[in-house]
Design a protein around this motif. Structure first.
Motif, PDB file in Angstrom:
ATOM      1  N   GLU A 164      61.646  40.641  28.679  1.00  0.00           N
ATOM      2  CA  GLU A 164      60.344  40.989  29.278  1.00  0.00           C
ATOM      3  C   GLU A 164      60.104  40.585  30.877  1.00  0.00           C
ATOM      4  N   ALA A 165      61.252  40.044  31.439  1.00  0.00           N
ATOM      5  CA  ALA A 165      61.214  39.875  32.835  1.00  0.00           C
ATOM      6  C   ALA A 165      61.501  41.099  33.687  1.00  0.00           C
ATOM      7  N   ASP A 166      60.889  41.321  34.570  1.00  0.00           N
ATOM      8  CA  ASP A 166      60.733  42.505  35.668  1.00  0.00           C
ATOM      9  C   ASP A 166      62.376  42.629  35.975  1.00  0.00           C
ATOM     10  N   SER A 167      62.537  43.768  36.405  1.00  0.00           N
ATOM     11  CA  SER A 167      64.119  44.226  36.978  1.00  0.00           C
ATOM     12  C   SER A 167      64.574  43.125  37.936  1.00  0.00           C
ATOM     13  N   PHE A 168      63.665  42.761  38.779  1.00  0.00           N
ATOM     14  CA  PHE A 168      64.204  41.825  39.950  1.00  0.00           C
ATOM     15  C   PHE A 168      64.711  40.787  39.402  1.00  0.00           C
ATOM     16  N   ILE A 169      63.856  40.015  38.443  1.00  0.00           N
ATOM     17  CA  ILE A 169      64.288  38.617  37.882  1.00  0.00           C
ATOM     18  C   ILE A 169      65.382  39.062  37.049  1.00  0.00           C
ATOM     19  N   ARG A 170      65.592  40.103  36.277  1.00  0.00           N
ATOM     20  CA  ARG A 170      66.634  40.176  35.361  1.00  0.00           C
ATOM     21  C   ARG A 170      68.076  40.458  36.074  1.00  0.00           C
ATOM     22  N   GLN A 171      68.106  40.847  37.475  1.00  0.00           N
ATOM     23  CA  GLN A 171      69.288  40.700  38.164  1.00  0.00           C
ATOM     24  C   GLN A 171      70.079  39.325  38.036  1.00  0.00           C
ATOM     25  N   LEU A 172      69.191  38.321  37.897  1.00  0.00           N
ATOM     26  CA  LEU A 172      69.785  37.059  37.646  1.00  0.00           C
ATOM     27  C   LEU A 172      70.423  36.807  36.449  1.00  0.00           C
ATOM     28  N   ASP A 173      71.536  36.164  36.406  1.00  0.00           N
ATOM     29  CA  ASP A 173      72.170  35.527  35.035  1.00  0.00           C
ATOM     30  C   ASP A 173      71.551  34.373  34.697  1.00  0.00           C
ATOM     31  N   TYR A 174      71.578  33.435  35.674  1.00  0.00           N
ATOM     32  CA  TYR A 174      70.756  32.249  35.369  1.00  0.00           C
ATOM     33  C   TYR A 174      70.335  31.373  36.742  1.00  0.00           C
ATOM     34  N   VAL A 175      69.481  30.406  36.511  1.00  0.00           N
ATOM     35  CA  VAL A 175      69.298  29.623  37.681  1.00  0.00           C
ATOM     36  C   VAL A 175      69.203  28.601  37.241  1.00  0.00           C
ATOM     37  N   THR A 176      69.970  27.573  37.728  1.00  0.00           N
ATOM     38  CA  THR A 176      70.007  26.008  37.213  1.00  0.00           C
ATOM     39  C   THR A 176      69.504  25.234  38.397  1.00  0.00           C
ATOM     40  N   MET A 177      68.581  24.306  38.020  1.00  0.00           N
ATOM     41  CA  MET A 177      67.891  23.567  38.943  1.00  0.00           C
ATOM     42  C   MET A 177      67.871  21.902  38.576  1.00  0.00           C
ATOM     43  N   TRP A 178      68.248  21.086  39.558  1.00  0.00           N
ATOM     44  CA  TRP A 178      68.489  19.753  39.651  1.00  0.00           C
ATOM     45  C   TRP A 178      67.072  19.328  40.139  1.00  0.00           C
ATOM     46  N   VAL A 179      66.143  18.789  39.352  1.00  0.00           N
ATOM     47  CA  VAL A 179      64.806  18.370  39.810  1.00  0.00           C
ATOM     48  C   VAL A 179      64.524  16.955  39.841  1.00  0.00           C
ATOM     49  N   ASP A 180      64.291  16.610  40.817  1.00  0.00           N
ATOM     50  CA  ASP A 180      64.048  14.993  41.292  1.00  0.00           C
ATOM     51  C   ASP A 180      62.943  14.298  40.111  1.00  0.00           C
ATOM     52  N   GLY A 181      63.401  13.424  39.760  1.00  0.00           N
ATOM     53  CA  GLY A 181      62.760  12.527  38.569  1.00  0.00           C
ATOM     54  C   GLY A 181      61.439  11.953  38.870  1.00  0.00           C
ATOM     55  N   THR A 182      61.222  11.789  40.261  1.00  0.00           N
ATOM     56  CA  THR A 182      60.101  11.172  40.646  1.00  0.00           C
ATOM     57  C   THR A 182      59.082  12.287  41.130  1.00  0.00           C
ATOM     58  N   TYR A 183      59.609  12.972  42.184  1.00  0.00           N
ATOM     59  CA  TYR A 183      58.733  13.873  42.709  1.00  0.00           C
ATOM     60  C   TYR A 183      58.527  15.249  42.349  1.00  0.00           C
ATOM     61  N   TRP A 184      59.675  15.736  41.309  1.00  0.00           N
ATOM     62  CA  TRP A 184      59.704  16.955  40.642  1.00  0.00           C
ATOM     63  C   TRP A 184      59.994  17.888  41.593  1.00  0.00           C
ATOM     64  N   PHE A 185      60.646  17.820  42.818  1.00  0.00           N
ATOM     65  CA  PHE A 185      61.017  18.644  43.691  1.00  0.00           C
ATOM     66  C   PHE A 185      62.612  19.124  43.245  1.00  0.00           C
ATOM     67  N   PRO A 186      62.964  20.317  43.457  1.00  0.00           N
ATOM     68  CA  PRO A 186      64.349  20.726  43.218  1.00  0.00           C
ATOM     69  C   PRO A 186      65.325  20.121  44.445  1.00  0.00           C
TER      70      PRO A 186
END
Length: 154
Positions: free
Chosen positions: A71-93
């Protein structure tokens, strides 16, 4: 590269070209943007998996992987994946890794005649040091382009 509440601006000084992606953050985010998932809705545009914990810049993080849905638009579907390591306290990538399908256009233009449509480009951003709750000037989120810079359409 500058990202703020209005969009993303990527400038390549060597070619004097820039790409601009404008968007309106949704009301559900309170006007805040998502660092890599530009202008998207992770709940509808991505399947999200939790991949455990890891340490980045000496801080405990939660690892999340986002994969585009049909359902994502064509711009987003160009991504295979995005992995984020998000801070456990501040929730900042603190770290992001994104795999894109290459296009022989825009800022991913190459000097080869090869067809690159099936090739992958992996981009990784990692904070080695980080401090929270410090003052930041608004000018950090603005970029003055040279008057002769050429806008590249996607």
């Amino acid at each position: 590269m500058v990202q703020n509440e209005h969009g993303l601006l990527v400038y390549d000084a060597e070619s004097n070209q820039y790409y601009e992606y404008e968007y309106e953050p949704s009301a559900e985010t309170g006007g805040h943007t998502r660092p890599t998932l530009i202008g998207s809705s992770p709940t509808t545009d991505f399947d999200v998996s939790y991949d455990g914990t890891d340490t980045v810049a000496g801080r405990e993080t939660h690892v999340l992987t986002f994969r585009p849905t049909e359902e994502a638009d064509s711009f987003i579907r160009q991504l295979d994946y995005v992995t984020m390591w998000v801070d456990g306290t501040y929730w900042f990538p603190l770290r992001e890794e994104a795999s894109h399908q290459l296009r022989n256009e825009g800022l991913l233009r190459t000097d080869t005649d090869e067809d690159l449509r099936d090739e992958k480009y992996v981009q990784t951003k990692t904070f080695e040091e980080i401090a929270f709750d410090t003052g930041i000037e608004d000018s950090m989120f603005q970029l003055e382009l040279p008057e002769d810079a050429e806008r590249v359409e996607s």
